[in-house]
Design a protein around this motif. Structure first.
Motif, PDB file in Angstrom:
ATOM      1  N   ALA A  86       0.849  -1.189   0.000  1.00  0.00           N
ATOM      2  CA  ALA A  86       0.000   0.000   0.000  1.00  0.00           C
ATOM      3  C   ALA A  86       0.889   1.244   0.000  1.00  0.00           C
ATOM      4  CB  ALA A  86      -0.892   0.004   1.239  1.00  0.00           C
ATOM      5  N   THR A  88       0.935   5.343   1.154  1.00  0.00           N
ATOM      6  CA  THR A  88       0.317   6.466   1.840  1.00  0.00           C
ATOM      7  C   THR A  88       0.446   7.696   0.952  1.00  0.00           C
ATOM      8  OG1 THR A  88       1.080   5.521   3.926  1.00  0.00           O
ATOM      9  CG2 THR A  88       0.252   7.770   3.988  1.00  0.00           C
ATOM     10  N   GLU A 116      -2.772  10.898   4.985  1.00  0.00           N
ATOM     11  CA  GLU A 116      -3.714  10.423   3.969  1.00  0.00           C
ATOM     12  C   GLU A 116      -4.652  11.578   3.611  1.00  0.00           C
ATOM     13  OE1 GLU A 116      -5.155   7.033   1.609  1.00  0.00           O
ATOM     14  OE2 GLU A 116      -3.272   7.744   2.474  1.00  0.00           O
ATOM     15  N   GLU A 130     -15.749   7.461   2.123  1.00  0.00           N
ATOM     16  CA  GLU A 130     -14.343   7.045   2.105  1.00  0.00           C
ATOM     17  C   GLU A 130     -13.439   7.851   3.032  1.00  0.00           C
ATOM     18  OE1 GLU A 130     -12.285   6.469  -1.540  1.00  0.00           O
ATOM     19  OE2 GLU A 130     -13.539   4.773  -2.148  1.00  0.00           O
ATOM     20  N   PRO A 138     -11.073  -1.872   1.761  1.00  0.00           N
ATOM     21  CA  PRO A 138     -10.621  -0.990   2.854  1.00  0.00           C
ATOM     22  C   PRO A 138      -9.955   0.269   2.311  1.00  0.00           C
ATOM     23  CG  PRO A 138      -9.061  -2.783   2.564  1.00  0.00           C
ATOM     24  CD  PRO A 138     -10.195  -3.054   1.614  1.00  0.00           C
ATOM     25  N   ASN A 139     -10.774   1.142   1.700  1.00  0.00           N
ATOM     26  CA  ASN A 139     -10.259   2.365   1.098  1.00  0.00           C
ATOM     27  C   ASN A 139     -10.462   3.598   1.970  1.00  0.00           C
ATOM     28  OD1 ASN A 139      -9.470   0.970  -1.219  1.00  0.00           O
ATOM     29  ND2 ASN A 139     -11.430   1.311  -2.242  1.00  0.00           N
ATOM     30  N   GLU A 143     -10.151   4.171   8.329  1.00  0.00           N
ATOM     31  CA  GLU A 143     -10.135   2.704   8.324  1.00  0.00           C
ATOM     32  C   GLU A 143      -8.742   2.156   8.049  1.00  0.00           C
ATOM     33  OE1 GLU A 143     -12.546  -0.750   5.846  1.00  0.00           O
ATOM     34  OE2 GLU A 143     -12.068   1.149   4.841  1.00  0.00           O
ATOM     35  N   ARG A 144      -8.021   2.723   7.094  1.00  0.00           N
ATOM     36  CA  ARG A 144      -6.710   2.205   6.715  1.00  0.00           C
ATOM     37  C   ARG A 144      -5.686   2.393   7.832  1.00  0.00           C
ATOM     38  NH1 ARG A 144      -6.453   0.919   1.200  1.00  0.00           N
ATOM     39  NH2 ARG A 144      -4.248   1.364   0.921  1.00  0.00           N
ATOM     40  N   LYS A 147      -6.602  -0.259  10.557  1.00  0.00           N
ATOM     41  CA  LYS A 147      -6.254  -1.634  10.187  1.00  0.00           C
ATOM     42  C   LYS A 147      -4.755  -1.830   9.956  1.00  0.00           C
ATOM     43  CE  LYS A 147     -10.726  -3.011   8.288  1.00  0.00           C
ATOM     44  NZ  LYS A 147     -11.478  -3.541   7.120  1.00  0.00           N
ATOM     45  N   ILE A 149      -3.025  -0.733   7.539  1.00  0.00           N
ATOM     46  CA  ILE A 149      -2.650  -0.671   6.127  1.00  0.00           C
ATOM     47  C   ILE A 149      -1.730   0.527   5.918  1.00  0.00           C
ATOM     48  CG2 ILE A 149      -3.522  -0.404   3.767  1.00  0.00           C
ATOM     49  CD1 ILE A 149      -6.129  -1.746   4.775  1.00  0.00           C
ATOM     50  N   HIS A 150      -2.024   1.593   6.633  1.00  0.00           N
ATOM     51  CA  HIS A 150      -1.151   2.759   6.710  1.00  0.00           C
ATOM     52  C   HIS A 150      -0.698   2.928   8.157  1.00  0.00           C
ATOM     53  CE1 HIS A 150      -2.123   3.675   2.678  1.00  0.00           C
ATOM     54  NE2 HIS A 150      -3.207   4.408   2.879  1.00  0.00           N
TER      55      HIS A 150
END
Length: 236
Positions: A86, A88, A116, A130, A138-139, A143-144, A147, A149-150
């Motif tokens: 992913a 950022t 972000e 979003e 998971p956009n 949320e990212r 989780k 992701i970021h």
């Protein structure tokens, strides 16, 4: 230390009551000050894409950050060892080869504060929410971070919003309304601390909020990332 080198450079004022690492505070104050100035350069761009706006923002921040011991990198790769990592929207890196923030060490290629970006409203079918959460993927910006992701190895990060319709109060109520719905449907993952809190009085150009977002899955009740939210209006 980055914060020591920044001591004599002018910066904005962070809201009272926030006790964080001095290096992070320096970056937050910098973003707060210069993101507000950036709004003057993109005023009226109410249909510009998120990528185009963030590309301009990153270039602008790097130009005004020249005296500072950090810089910004657009579309920063989260995991350089993965070919499908992913990205950022903006990473913040030290000009030194290593920086220590709290009890964590970051090398010259690590973002120690990630950012972000989202448009308000986010255009497209089923993409309205979003800023908070994605539809089927998971956009979502918040949320990212929740989780991992970021910002998996970060305690602090930021979400910036480009307001292209309505005003700050409208989106503050809308975003928190979406989070309240998630609290009802997913109470083990979303909680009151995920909601945005006003940091200080907003002005015509900049609105400031913060949230303490529990990780998904959380290792403990204190396993959170603090997000600083900065919004500018592009509406004339």
């Amino acid at each position: 230390m980055l914060a020591d080198r920044i001591e004599n450079i002018g910066s904005g004022e962070l809201s009272e009551g926030v006790e964080i690492d001095a290096s992070i505070k320096a970056v937050i104050e910098f973003i707060e000050t210069h993101f507000s100035h950036f709004s003057e350069k993109v005023k009226g761009e109410i249909t510009a894409s998120e990528k185009a706006l963030t590309d301009k923002l990153c270039k602008y921040l790097n130009r005004v950050a020249e005296p500072y011991p950090f810089y910004f990198h657009h579309e920063n790769v989260e995991d350089p060892s993965s070919g499908i990592s992913a990205q950022t929207d903006i990473g913040t890196l030290s000009t030194d080869e290593q920086i220590t923030v709290g009890d964590r060490h970051y090398n010259e290629f690590d973002s120690f504060f990630s950012i972000e970006a989202k448009r308000l409203p986010t255009p497209g079918h089923n993409r309205e929410r979003e800023y908070v959460i994605g539809h089927q993927k998971p956009n979502g910006a918040i949320e990212r971070f929740k989780k991992g992701i970021h910002g998996r190895n970060l305690n602090y990060a930021a979400v910036i919003g480009y307001v292209q319709n309505e005003d700050f109060d409208f989106w503050f109520l809308k975003v928190n309304g979406w989070i309240e719905e998630l609290i009802k449907t997913s109470p083990t993952e979303w909680m009151d601390d995920d909601k945005l809190r006003k940091m200080a009085e907003s002005n015509d150009q900049l609105a400031k909020f913060e949230s303490d977002n529990i990780r998904i899955p959380a290792k403990s009740s204190s396993d959170k990332i603090r997000l600083f939210h900065f919004w500018i209006t592009l509406v004339n």
